[in-house]
Design a protein around this motif. Structure first.
Motif, PDB file in Angstrom:
ATOM      1  N   ARG A 146      22.974  52.070  99.551  1.00 25.26           N
ATOM      2  CA  ARG A 146      23.386  53.448 100.149  1.00 25.26           C
ATOM      3  C   ARG A 146      22.455  53.562 101.309  1.00 25.26           C
ATOM      4  NH1 ARG A 146      22.156  58.950  97.486  1.00 25.26           N
ATOM      5  NH2 ARG A 146      19.702  58.398  98.057  1.00 25.26           N
ATOM      6  N   ARG A 147      21.368  53.349 101.465  1.00 25.40           N
ATOM      7  CA  ARG A 147      20.686  53.480 102.476  1.00 25.40           C
ATOM      8  C   ARG A 147      20.726  52.652 103.852  1.00 25.40           C
ATOM      9  NH1 ARG A 147      14.151  52.552 101.937  1.00 25.40           N
ATOM     10  NH2 ARG A 147      14.645  54.264 100.337  1.00 25.40           N
TER      11      ARG A 147
ATOM     12  N   GLU B 114      22.055  55.737  94.670  1.00 26.18           N
ATOM     13  CA  GLU B 114      21.390  54.298  95.451  1.00 26.18           C
ATOM     14  C   GLU B 114      21.370  53.316  94.193  1.00 26.18           C
ATOM     15  OE1 GLU B 114      20.741  52.516  97.566  1.00 26.18           O
ATOM     16  OE2 GLU B 114      19.315  53.911  98.803  1.00 26.18           O
TER      17      GLU B 114
END
Length: 388
Positions: A79-80, A191
């Protein structure tokens, strides 16, 4: 322990929206720009070769760095890296819109490709890691199909934006879409990372892959141009081929020793079916990119169509893909992918042959529409097969 999200859950739908819309922006940008190229060329006084590099700068950095983007997501959080890629893509799009000459536009397009390389593999990896096992094929099918549709919508959207607001809005449209993706991803996407991704990155493999693509593309793009040094073209081609060979040797070494882990473990190509499907997919999407580039440009430059008319000529592709892709996928599940894959390639080729009839006095109903319909039917079979 929860094995993953159900596709029909509220959070599952949010995850699918973020990943489809995020990768869709990258797919859309790959085709939406094509219809604006004649207008960009006139306003920025660009040559044909420079316009080709407006396209190539994006696709080269995207293709050359997409493996590295996937590795970064596995290591530091999918996700980051996905969100970083979307933000990077949006900033680069704003730079494209602000470009005052074609050289700045080409540089900004290269930056866009880097953003695409960060977000595209992350979107698919998020789907694989977030959904429960039984729902993953459906989620991947939706991601692939809607992404393909986004690419097919590009010519029409680009034509409308160029006619209604100017070519710079072809890039500015990415900003609000990116804002939606970031907001949804930060709030709703879990995440995930690959806990086994340890050790050093395969930096050499990434660099060799990028140089191989750059050298070969430069040689193919510049070779037909008058006044270009033959020595430079040959040197670029030799460099590209040599780096490609070096990439294969590097990945073989990485696969054997595992330190650092190979970006492309060559052992996966031991399966003849896997190799054949990926080779066909590579050729198919390469050809599709060429068609979307040349078709709308030819309609404007040769046949005299307006940007919106040239873009609208591709609407049947979108409609037929919406109508037929899922059915083609269901058929491929019943009888296997080999027949749909082969038939799709044959039909797509027939559509491309029909497109050669476009000329000075081209009629949409008798010349353009039949070619577009045949091409779309074949493309639908290929995308449906990809869902299997």
């Amino acid at each position: 322990m929860d094995p993953g999200l159900p596709l029909k859950s509220r959070q599952g739908r949010w995850v699918l929206l973020a990943t489809v819309l995020g990768s869709g922006v990258a797919f859309l940008d790959a085709t939406v720009v094509n219809v604006a190229l004649p207008t960009i060329g006139r306003e920025l006084h660009a040559t044909v070769a420079e316009l080709q590099w407006v396209v190539n700068a994006y696709t080269l950095t995207l293709a050359g760095l997409i493996l590295l983007g996937g590795s970064l997501g596995d290591r530091y959080g999918r996700r980051r890296v996905f969100v970083l890629g979307v933000i990077w893509f949006a900033v680069a799009s704003a730079l494209c819109a602000a470009a005052t000459d074609v050289q700045l536009l080409i540089a900004a397009r290269a930056l866009e490709g880097i953003g695409g390389a960060l977000l595209t593999p992350g979107s698919l990896a998020i789907i694989q890691a977030s959904f429960r096992e039984g729902d993953r094929p459906k989620a991947v099918g939706a991601w692939s199909g809607l992404g393909g549709i986004a690419g097919a919508i590009g010519p029409f959207l680009g034509g409308w934006l160029v006619s209604a607001a100017g070519w710079r809005w072809v890039f500015l449209i990415n900003l609000p879409l990116a804002a939606v993706v970031v907001a949804v991803a930060v709030r709703h996407v879990p995440e995930t990372r690959d806990e086994t991704a340890l050790g050093r990155f395969d930096v050499r493999g990434a660099a060799l892959a990028a140089l191989a693509l750059a050298g070969i593309t430069y040689a193919l793009t510049e070779a037909p141009q008058p006044g270009v040094s033959r020595v430079t073209v040959i040197a670029a081609a030799v460099l590209g081929v040599a780096c490609g060979a070096g990439f294969l040797l590097t990945e073989r070494e990485r696969t054997r020793t595992g330190a650092p882990a190979a970006m492309v473990p060559l052992s996966v190509f031991a399966s003849k079916e896997f190799t054949a499907v990926n080779l066909v997919t590579f050729v198919m999407y390469g050809g599709m990119g060429v068609v979307f580039f040349l078709f709308v440009v030819t309609l404007q430059v040769v046949a005299g169509y307006s940007p919106i008319a040239a873009g609208a000529s591709m609407v049947p592709v979108t409609l037929l893909m919406l109508l037929l892709s899922a059915r083609a996928g269901a058929l491929a599940q019943r009888i296997g992918p080999r027949i749909p894959m082969t038939a799709g390639l044959v039909v797509v080729t027939a559509g491309m042959v029909l497109m050669t009839r476009i000329g000075l006095r081209t009629s949409y109903l008798t010349d353009v529409l039949p070619a577009v319909v045949v091409f779309a039917v074949g493309l639908s079979a290929e995308i449906g097969r990809a869902h299997v």
